[in-house]
Design an enzyme around this catalytic site. Structure first.
Site, PDB file in Angstrom:
ATOM      1  CD  GLU A   1       0.752  -8.461   2.208  1.00 36.12           C
ATOM      2  OE1 GLU A   1       1.418  -9.665   2.648  1.00 36.12           O
ATOM      3  OE2 GLU A   1      -0.283  -8.284   2.180  1.00 36.12           O
TER       4      GLU A   1
ATOM      5  CB  CYS B   1     -18.905  -1.721 -27.124  1.00 37.39           C
ATOM      6  SG  CYS B   1     -18.577  -2.113 -28.854  1.00 37.39           S
ATOM      7  CD  GLU B   2     -19.288  -1.033 -21.321  1.00 33.08           C
ATOM      8  OE1 GLU B   2     -19.560  -0.165 -20.669  1.00 33.08           O
ATOM      9  OE2 GLU B   2     -19.927  -2.151 -21.205  1.00 33.08           O
TER      10      GLU B   2
ATOM     11  N   GLY C   1       0.866  -1.290   0.074  1.00 32.31           N
ATOM     12  CA  GLY C   1      -0.039  -0.095  -0.074  1.00 32.31           C
ATOM     13  C   GLY C   1       0.770   1.367  -0.086  1.00 32.31           C
TER      14      GLY C   1
ATOM     15  N   GLY D   1       3.306  -4.197  -3.882  1.00 31.52           N
ATOM     16  CA  GLY D   1       3.410  -4.371  -5.395  1.00 31.52           C
ATOM     17  C   GLY D   1       3.565  -3.027  -5.952  1.00 31.52           C
ATOM     18  NE  ARG D   2      -0.687   1.112  -5.430  1.00 32.64           N
ATOM     19  CZ  ARG D   2      -1.666   0.943  -6.104  1.00 32.64           C
ATOM     20  NH1 ARG D   2      -2.135   1.842  -7.249  1.00 32.64           N
ATOM     21  NH2 ARG D   2      -2.780   0.181  -5.491  1.00 32.64           N
TER      22      ARG D   2
ATOM     23  NE  ARG E   1      -4.089   1.360 -10.649  1.00 28.22           N
ATOM     24  CZ  ARG E   1      -3.992   2.822 -10.511  1.00 28.22           C
ATOM     25  NH1 ARG E   1      -3.614   3.695 -11.624  1.00 28.22           N
ATOM     26  NH2 ARG E   1      -4.326   3.270  -9.543  1.00 28.22           N
TER      27      ARG E   1
END
Ligand SMILES: Cc1ncc(COP(=O)(O)O)c(C=O)c1O
Length: 413
Positions: A272, A341-342, A230, A274-275, A310
Protein backbone atom coordinates in the site's frame (compact mmCIF):
# COMPACT_ATOMS: atom_id res chain seq x y z
CA UNK A 1 29.22 27.00 -7.74
CA UNK A 2 27.88 23.84 -9.35
CA UNK A 3 24.78 22.21 -7.92
CA UNK A 4 23.22 18.78 -8.22
CA UNK A 5 20.14 18.76 -10.43
CA UNK A 6 16.80 17.04 -10.52
CA UNK A 7 15.04 16.67 -13.84
CA UNK A 8 11.55 17.92 -14.68
CA UNK A 9 9.13 15.95 -16.90
CA UNK A 10 7.98 19.13 -18.70
CA UNK A 11 10.18 21.66 -20.47
CA UNK A 12 10.73 25.19 -19.18
CA UNK A 13 8.88 26.41 -22.27
CA UNK A 14 5.83 24.26 -21.49
CA UNK A 15 5.70 25.49 -17.89
CA UNK A 16 6.27 29.12 -18.90
CA UNK A 17 3.31 28.80 -21.27
CA UNK A 18 1.08 27.39 -18.54
CA UNK A 19 2.10 30.22 -16.20
CA UNK A 20 0.67 32.77 -18.66
CA UNK A 21 -2.84 31.63 -17.75
CA UNK A 22 -2.56 29.96 -14.35
CA UNK A 23 -2.01 31.55 -10.96
CA UNK A 24 0.59 30.28 -8.55
CA UNK A 25 0.84 28.48 -6.24
CA UNK A 26 -0.39 25.17 -7.61
CA UNK A 27 0.45 21.49 -7.53
CA UNK A 28 1.32 19.71 -10.75
CA UNK A 29 1.39 15.91 -11.16
CA UNK A 30 3.04 13.91 -13.93
CA UNK A 31 0.60 11.27 -15.22
CA UNK A 32 3.19 9.29 -17.16
CA UNK A 33 5.52 9.17 -14.16
CA UNK A 34 2.73 7.89 -11.90
CA UNK A 35 1.76 5.18 -14.39
CA UNK A 36 5.39 4.14 -14.82
CA UNK A 37 6.00 3.74 -11.08
CA UNK A 38 2.97 1.44 -10.77
CA UNK A 39 4.08 -0.54 -13.84
CA UNK A 40 7.55 -1.00 -12.33
CA UNK A 41 6.16 -2.21 -9.00
CA UNK A 42 3.80 -4.65 -10.70
CA UNK A 43 6.48 -5.90 -13.04
CA UNK A 44 9.00 -6.43 -10.22
CA UNK A 45 6.53 -8.47 -8.16
CA UNK A 46 4.92 -10.31 -11.09
CA UNK A 47 6.25 -13.62 -9.66
CA UNK A 48 3.55 -13.31 -6.97
CA UNK A 49 -0.21 -12.85 -7.04
CA UNK A 50 0.52 -9.19 -6.32
CA UNK A 51 -1.67 -6.14 -5.83
CA UNK A 52 -0.81 -2.56 -4.91
CA UNK A 53 -3.44 -0.71 -2.87
CA UNK A 54 -2.53 2.94 -3.40
CA UNK A 55 -2.53 4.82 -0.08
CA UNK A 56 -5.25 7.44 -0.66
CA UNK A 57 -3.93 9.70 2.10
CA UNK A 58 -0.84 10.39 -0.01
CA UNK A 59 -2.71 12.03 -2.90
CA UNK A 60 -6.46 11.98 -2.30
CA UNK A 61 -7.48 13.42 -5.66
CA UNK A 62 -10.08 11.25 -7.47
CA UNK A 63 -8.41 12.01 -10.81
CA UNK A 64 -5.17 10.52 -9.51
CA UNK A 65 -7.02 7.60 -7.91
CA UNK A 66 -8.63 6.83 -11.28
CA UNK A 67 -5.17 6.66 -12.87
CA UNK A 68 -4.05 4.16 -10.24
CA UNK A 69 -7.22 2.12 -10.90
CA UNK A 70 -6.54 2.08 -14.64
CA UNK A 71 -3.11 0.67 -13.81
CA UNK A 72 -4.67 -2.13 -11.78
CA UNK A 73 -4.32 -0.81 -8.23
CA UNK A 74 -6.75 -1.05 -5.38
CA UNK A 75 -6.82 1.64 -2.69
CA UNK A 76 -5.97 1.79 0.99
CA UNK A 77 -8.31 4.12 2.88
CA UNK A 78 -8.10 5.35 6.46
CA UNK A 79 -11.13 7.61 6.93
CA UNK A 80 -14.70 8.35 5.82
CA UNK A 81 -13.60 10.92 3.24
CA UNK A 82 -11.02 8.52 1.80
CA UNK A 83 -13.65 5.77 1.56
CA UNK A 84 -15.97 8.16 -0.26
CA UNK A 85 -13.13 9.27 -2.57
CA UNK A 86 -12.47 5.58 -3.38
CA UNK A 87 -16.16 4.93 -4.00
CA UNK A 88 -16.51 7.98 -6.25
CA UNK A 89 -13.39 6.96 -8.16
CA UNK A 90 -14.96 3.62 -9.05
CA UNK A 91 -13.25 1.22 -6.62
CA UNK A 92 -15.48 -1.60 -5.45
CA UNK A 93 -15.50 -4.47 -2.97
CA UNK A 94 -12.12 -5.98 -2.16
CA UNK A 95 -10.34 -3.34 -4.23
CA UNK A 96 -10.70 -1.21 -1.10
CA UNK A 97 -8.68 -1.87 2.03
CA UNK A 98 -9.73 -0.05 5.17
CA UNK A 99 -6.73 0.49 7.46
CA UNK A 100 -7.85 2.91 10.14
CA UNK A 101 -7.17 3.45 13.81
CA UNK A 102 -9.31 4.80 16.64
CA UNK A 103 -12.05 4.10 14.13
CA UNK A 104 -15.49 5.73 14.44
CA UNK A 105 -18.25 3.12 13.99
CA UNK A 106 -19.80 5.08 11.10
CA UNK A 107 -16.55 4.54 9.19
CA UNK A 108 -16.69 0.78 9.75
CA UNK A 109 -20.31 0.91 8.61
CA UNK A 110 -19.32 2.70 5.42
CA UNK A 111 -16.43 0.29 4.78
CA UNK A 112 -18.76 -2.69 5.32
CA UNK A 113 -21.35 -1.18 2.97
CA UNK A 114 -18.64 -0.94 0.30
CA UNK A 115 -17.58 -4.54 1.00
CA UNK A 116 -14.06 -3.26 1.69
CA UNK A 117 -11.44 -5.45 3.38
CA UNK A 118 -11.30 -4.50 7.06
CA UNK A 119 -7.80 -4.29 8.50
CA UNK A 120 -8.21 -4.11 12.28
CA UNK A 121 -5.96 -1.95 14.44
CA UNK A 122 -7.03 -3.48 17.76
CA UNK A 123 -8.56 -6.80 18.88
CA UNK A 124 -11.18 -4.94 20.94
CA UNK A 125 -12.76 -3.92 17.64
CA UNK A 126 -13.60 -7.55 16.84
CA UNK A 127 -16.35 -7.84 19.47
CA UNK A 128 -17.49 -4.29 18.86
CA UNK A 129 -18.05 -5.13 15.21
CA UNK A 130 -19.60 -8.50 15.94
CA UNK A 131 -22.17 -6.97 18.29
CA UNK A 132 -23.33 -4.50 15.66
CA UNK A 133 -22.78 -6.10 12.26
CA UNK A 134 -22.19 -9.39 10.54
CA UNK A 135 -18.43 -9.90 10.31
CA UNK A 136 -17.27 -10.22 6.71
CA UNK A 137 -15.78 -13.43 5.35
CA UNK A 138 -12.35 -11.83 4.99
CA UNK A 139 -10.68 -9.84 7.78
CA UNK A 140 -7.11 -8.66 8.23
CA UNK A 141 -5.18 -7.67 11.35
CA UNK A 142 -2.56 -4.93 11.50
CA UNK A 143 0.36 -6.24 13.54
CA UNK A 144 2.72 -4.17 15.70
CA UNK A 145 5.43 -6.52 16.97
CA UNK A 146 7.22 -3.86 19.06
CA UNK A 147 10.95 -3.58 18.50
CA UNK A 148 12.78 -1.64 15.85
CA UNK A 149 13.18 -2.44 12.16
CA UNK A 150 15.88 0.17 11.69
CA UNK A 151 13.56 2.76 10.19
CA UNK A 152 14.49 6.26 11.27
CA UNK A 153 10.97 7.66 11.06
CA UNK A 154 9.07 4.88 12.83
CA UNK A 155 11.81 3.98 15.34
CA UNK A 156 10.79 1.94 18.39
CA UNK A 157 7.45 0.34 17.63
CA UNK A 158 6.60 0.13 21.34
CA UNK A 159 6.02 3.88 21.07
CA UNK A 160 3.69 3.47 18.10
CA UNK A 161 -0.06 3.76 18.60
CA UNK A 162 -0.73 1.61 15.56
CA UNK A 163 -1.50 -2.07 15.30
CA UNK A 164 -2.13 -5.10 17.48
CA UNK A 165 0.65 -5.94 19.98
CA UNK A 166 2.32 -9.34 20.03
CA UNK A 167 0.33 -10.50 23.08
CA UNK A 168 -2.95 -10.14 21.14
CA UNK A 169 -2.12 -11.34 17.65
CA UNK A 170 -2.80 -15.06 18.00
CA UNK A 171 -5.88 -14.44 20.18
CA UNK A 172 -7.16 -11.97 17.60
CA UNK A 173 -7.01 -14.45 14.74
CA UNK A 174 -8.40 -17.21 17.02
CA UNK A 175 -11.37 -15.05 17.92
CA UNK A 176 -12.03 -14.15 14.27
CA UNK A 177 -11.94 -17.86 13.44
CA UNK A 178 -14.37 -18.65 16.32
CA UNK A 179 -16.72 -15.98 15.01
CA UNK A 180 -16.89 -17.62 11.60
CA UNK A 181 -14.39 -15.55 9.61
CA UNK A 182 -13.07 -17.83 6.87
CA UNK A 183 -10.38 -15.82 5.10
CA UNK A 184 -7.53 -13.94 6.74
CA UNK A 185 -5.04 -11.21 5.98
CA UNK A 186 -1.90 -10.20 7.87
CA UNK A 187 -0.69 -6.62 7.63
CA UNK A 188 2.02 -4.40 9.08
CA UNK A 189 3.38 -0.93 8.34
CA UNK A 190 6.80 -1.02 10.01
CA UNK A 191 8.84 1.36 7.84
CA UNK A 192 8.35 4.78 6.29
CA UNK A 193 10.33 6.51 3.53
CA UNK A 194 12.83 3.65 3.79
CA UNK A 195 15.78 3.75 1.40
CA UNK A 196 17.67 0.82 2.90
CA UNK A 197 16.62 -2.34 1.03
CA UNK A 198 17.74 -4.56 3.94
CA UNK A 199 15.15 -2.98 6.27
CA UNK A 200 12.42 -3.59 3.68
CA UNK A 201 13.49 -7.22 3.24
CA UNK A 202 13.62 -7.66 7.04
CA UNK A 203 9.96 -6.63 7.31
CA UNK A 204 8.93 -9.19 4.66
CA UNK A 205 10.90 -11.94 6.40
CA UNK A 206 9.36 -11.06 9.74
CA UNK A 207 5.81 -11.06 8.39
CA UNK A 208 6.31 -14.36 6.57
CA UNK A 209 7.66 -15.94 9.78
CA UNK A 210 4.72 -14.52 11.70
CA UNK A 211 2.29 -16.02 9.16
CA UNK A 212 3.94 -19.43 9.66
CA UNK A 213 3.67 -19.11 13.44
CA UNK A 214 -0.04 -18.22 13.28
CA UNK A 215 -0.64 -21.01 10.74
CA UNK A 216 0.99 -23.61 13.00
CA UNK A 217 -0.93 -22.49 16.09
CA UNK A 218 -4.38 -21.97 14.59
CA UNK A 219 -4.34 -23.96 11.35
CA UNK A 220 -5.42 -20.99 9.29
CA UNK A 221 -4.07 -19.95 5.93
CA UNK A 222 -3.55 -16.40 4.85
CA UNK A 223 -5.29 -15.17 1.73
CA UNK A 224 -2.85 -12.26 1.67
CA UNK A 225 0.11 -10.78 3.45
CA UNK A 226 0.19 -6.99 3.19
CA UNK A 227 3.73 -5.66 3.55
CA UNK A 228 2.45 -2.07 3.96
CA UNK A 229 3.79 1.02 2.26
CA UNK A 230 6.92 2.93 3.12
CA UNK A 231 9.29 2.48 0.18
CA UNK A 232 11.44 5.61 0.25
CA UNK A 233 12.26 8.06 -2.51
CA UNK A 234 15.47 10.04 -2.99
CA UNK A 235 14.33 13.51 -1.90
CA UNK A 236 17.93 14.73 -2.05
CA UNK A 237 19.64 14.64 -5.45
CA UNK A 238 22.61 12.78 -3.95
CA UNK A 239 20.40 9.95 -2.62
CA UNK A 240 19.87 6.83 -4.74
CA UNK A 241 16.66 5.27 -5.98
CA UNK A 242 15.64 1.90 -4.47
CA UNK A 243 16.36 -1.12 -6.66
CA UNK A 244 12.86 -2.59 -6.61
CA UNK A 245 13.91 -5.63 -8.65
CA UNK A 246 16.64 -6.53 -6.13
CA UNK A 247 14.18 -6.16 -3.25
CA UNK A 248 11.64 -8.28 -5.11
CA UNK A 249 14.17 -11.07 -5.75
CA UNK A 250 15.08 -11.22 -2.06
CA UNK A 251 11.42 -11.25 -1.01
CA UNK A 252 10.71 -14.03 -3.53
CA UNK A 253 13.45 -16.17 -1.94
CA UNK A 254 11.92 -15.60 1.51
CA UNK A 255 8.44 -16.34 0.17
CA UNK A 256 9.69 -19.71 -1.05
CA UNK A 257 11.96 -20.55 1.88
CA UNK A 258 9.67 -19.42 4.69
CA UNK A 259 6.07 -19.67 3.48
CA UNK A 260 6.13 -22.43 0.89
CA UNK A 261 8.74 -24.58 2.68
CA UNK A 262 6.48 -24.57 5.73
CA UNK A 263 3.53 -25.77 3.70
CA UNK A 264 1.44 -22.59 3.68
CA UNK A 265 -0.95 -22.11 0.78
CA UNK A 266 0.71 -19.37 -1.31
CA UNK A 267 -0.75 -16.06 -0.10
CA UNK A 268 -1.24 -13.03 -2.32
CA UNK A 269 1.24 -10.24 -1.71
CA UNK A 270 -0.30 -6.82 -1.12
CA UNK A 271 1.40 -3.46 -0.68
CA UNK A 272 0.00 0.00 0.00
CA UNK A 273 2.52 2.54 -1.16
CA UNK A 274 1.73 6.19 -1.57
CA UNK A 275 5.04 8.01 -1.67
CA UNK A 276 6.80 5.56 -3.98
CA UNK A 277 4.11 6.09 -6.62
CA UNK A 278 3.15 9.74 -6.53
CA UNK A 279 5.95 11.29 -4.43
CA UNK A 280 8.48 11.96 -7.19
CA UNK A 281 5.69 12.81 -9.65
CA UNK A 282 4.33 15.91 -7.95
CA UNK A 283 5.63 19.49 -8.03
CA UNK A 284 4.64 22.64 -6.18
CA UNK A 285 4.94 25.69 -8.44
CA UNK A 286 5.32 29.00 -6.62
CA UNK A 287 6.50 32.55 -7.27
CA UNK A 288 8.81 34.79 -5.28
CA UNK A 289 6.87 37.71 -3.78
CA UNK A 290 9.66 39.44 -1.85
CA UNK A 291 13.34 39.27 -1.11
CA UNK A 292 14.02 40.38 2.46
CA UNK A 293 17.51 41.04 3.78
CA UNK A 294 17.47 40.79 7.57
CA UNK A 295 19.91 38.79 9.75
CA UNK A 296 19.44 36.20 7.04
CA UNK A 297 18.30 36.44 3.46
CA UNK A 298 14.66 35.46 2.99
CA UNK A 299 12.91 34.58 -0.24
CA UNK A 300 9.21 35.08 0.52
CA UNK A 301 7.06 32.98 -1.80
CA UNK A 302 3.32 32.77 -2.49
CA UNK A 303 3.11 29.24 -1.03
CA UNK A 304 3.59 28.45 2.64
CA UNK A 305 3.60 25.54 5.08
CA UNK A 306 -0.19 25.30 4.78
CA UNK A 307 0.45 24.22 1.18
CA UNK A 308 3.43 22.00 2.01
CA UNK A 309 3.81 21.01 5.64
CA UNK A 310 6.59 18.43 5.42
CA UNK A 311 9.56 20.81 5.85
CA UNK A 312 8.03 22.43 8.97
CA UNK A 313 6.77 19.14 10.38
CA UNK A 314 9.68 16.80 9.65
CA UNK A 315 12.46 19.17 8.59
CA UNK A 316 11.99 17.41 5.24
CA UNK A 317 14.15 18.41 2.30
CA UNK A 318 12.42 19.27 -0.98
CA UNK A 319 14.70 20.13 -3.85
CA UNK A 320 14.06 23.44 -5.62
CA UNK A 321 14.55 24.21 -9.29
CA UNK A 322 14.45 27.90 -10.17
CA UNK A 323 12.70 28.19 -13.53
CA UNK A 324 14.61 29.93 -16.31
CA UNK A 325 17.83 30.10 -14.26
CA UNK A 326 20.98 28.09 -14.54
CA UNK A 327 21.11 25.78 -11.52
CA UNK A 328 24.88 25.53 -11.96
CA UNK A 329 25.09 29.07 -10.65
CA UNK A 330 23.95 28.71 -7.07
CA UNK A 331 25.49 31.68 -5.36
CA UNK A 332 23.07 32.86 -2.66
CA UNK A 333 21.95 31.35 0.63
CA UNK A 334 18.22 31.72 1.35
CA UNK A 335 15.55 30.68 3.79
CA UNK A 336 12.56 30.16 1.51
CA UNK A 337 9.55 31.20 3.56
CA UNK A 338 5.78 31.62 3.38
CA UNK A 339 3.59 34.26 4.98
CA UNK A 340 2.23 32.31 7.97
CA UNK A 341 2.62 33.85 11.43
CA UNK A 342 4.89 30.99 12.47
CA UNK A 343 8.67 31.11 12.27
CA UNK A 344 8.84 27.48 11.19
CA UNK A 345 6.96 28.44 8.02
CA UNK A 346 10.11 27.72 6.02
CA UNK A 347 9.96 25.48 2.97
CA UNK A 348 13.75 25.49 2.75
CA UNK A 349 16.39 26.64 5.23
CA UNK A 350 19.91 27.79 4.35
CA UNK A 351 19.40 26.71 0.75
CA UNK A 352 21.95 27.64 -1.87
CA UNK A 353 20.11 28.90 -4.96
CA UNK A 354 20.72 31.11 -7.97
CA UNK A 355 20.17 34.77 -7.10
CA UNK A 356 16.41 35.33 -6.82
CA UNK A 357 14.25 38.28 -7.85
CA UNK A 358 10.56 39.06 -7.35
CA UNK A 359 8.48 37.04 -9.80
CA UNK A 360 10.97 34.19 -10.13
CA UNK A 361 9.28 30.80 -10.29
CA UNK A 362 10.38 28.07 -7.88
CA UNK A 363 9.51 24.44 -8.50
CA UNK A 364 9.53 22.23 -5.39
CA UNK A 365 10.23 18.60 -6.23
CA UNK A 366 8.90 15.32 -4.79
CA UNK A 367 5.74 16.76 -3.26
CA UNK A 368 3.32 14.37 -4.98
CA UNK A 369 2.67 12.33 -1.83
CA UNK A 370 1.72 13.71 1.59
CA UNK A 371 2.07 17.19 0.07
CA UNK A 372 -1.23 18.81 -0.84
CA UNK A 373 -3.02 16.27 1.36
CA UNK A 374 -1.35 17.47 4.56
CA UNK A 375 -2.40 21.05 3.84
CA UNK A 376 -4.43 23.12 6.25
CA UNK A 377 -6.05 26.54 6.59
CA UNK A 378 -4.05 28.34 9.29
CA UNK A 379 -4.13 32.14 8.94
CA UNK A 380 -7.08 31.63 6.59
CA UNK A 381 -4.73 30.46 3.84
CA UNK A 382 -6.54 28.81 0.97
CA UNK A 383 -5.73 25.50 -0.68
CA UNK A 384 -4.20 25.76 -4.11
CA UNK A 385 -5.34 24.21 -7.37
CA UNK A 386 -4.00 20.87 -8.61
CA UNK A 387 -3.04 20.23 -12.25
CA UNK A 388 -2.14 17.11 -14.16
CA UNK A 389 0.56 17.06 -16.84
CA UNK A 390 -1.16 14.44 -18.97
CA UNK A 391 0.53 11.66 -20.88
CA UNK A 392 -0.25 13.72 -24.04
CA UNK A 393 1.73 16.63 -22.56
CA UNK A 394 -1.31 18.82 -21.85
CA UNK A 395 -2.01 20.60 -18.57
CA UNK A 396 -5.38 19.75 -17.05
CA UNK A 397 -6.86 21.25 -13.89
CA UNK A 398 -7.90 18.37 -11.62
CA UNK A 399 -8.95 20.49 -8.65
CA UNK A 400 -9.72 24.19 -8.57
CA UNK A 401 -8.18 26.48 -5.99
CA UNK A 402 -10.19 27.15 -2.84
CA UNK A 403 -11.89 30.57 -2.72
CA UNK A 404 -12.73 32.84 0.17
CA UNK A 405 -16.36 31.77 -0.32
CA UNK A 406 -15.29 28.15 0.29
CA UNK A 407 -13.42 29.25 3.39
CA UNK A 408 -16.42 31.07 4.86
CA UNK A 409 -19.01 28.52 3.68
CA UNK A 410 -19.32 26.89 7.11
CA UNK A 411 -20.31 30.16 8.84
CA UNK A 412 -23.83 31.51 8.97
CA UNK A 413 -23.31 35.26 8.92
C1 LIG B 1 -1.20 2.36 7.09
C2 LIG B 1 -0.44 3.10 6.04
N1 LIG B 1 -0.25 2.51 4.86
C3 LIG B 1 0.41 3.13 3.86
C4 LIG B 1 0.94 4.39 4.03
C5 LIG B 1 1.66 5.03 2.88
O1 LIG B 1 2.95 5.29 3.20
P1 LIG B 1 3.97 5.75 2.05
O2 LIG B 1 3.29 6.86 1.33
O3 LIG B 1 5.17 6.20 2.79
O4 LIG B 1 4.19 4.56 1.18
C6 LIG B 1 0.80 5.04 5.26
C7 LIG B 1 1.34 6.38 5.47
O5 LIG B 1 1.12 7.09 6.39
C8 LIG B 1 0.07 4.37 6.30
O6 LIG B 1 -0.11 4.96 7.48
Amino acid sequence: MRGLKKELPFSEKELNNLLKSVQTPFYLYDEKGIRNRIKTLKDAFSWADFKEFFAVKATPNPNILKITKEEGCGVDCSSMAELVAAEKSGFVNNEILFTSNDTPLQEYEKALSLNAILNLDDVSHIDLLKEKYKLPDLVSIRYNPGGDFGNEIIGNLKESKFGVPKKDLINGFARLKDYGVKRFGLHAMLISNELNPQNIIKVAQFLFETAVEVNKKLVIDFEFINLGGGFGIPYKPEETELDIYYISRQIKKLYENVLLENGLKPPKIYMEHGRYITGPNGYLITKVLHIKESYKKYAGIDANSANLLRPAMYKAYHHITVLNKNSDEKTELYDVVGSLCENNDKLATDRLLPELKRGDVLVFHDVGAHGYSMGYNYNGKLRSAEYLFTKDRAFKMIRRAETLDDYFATFDF
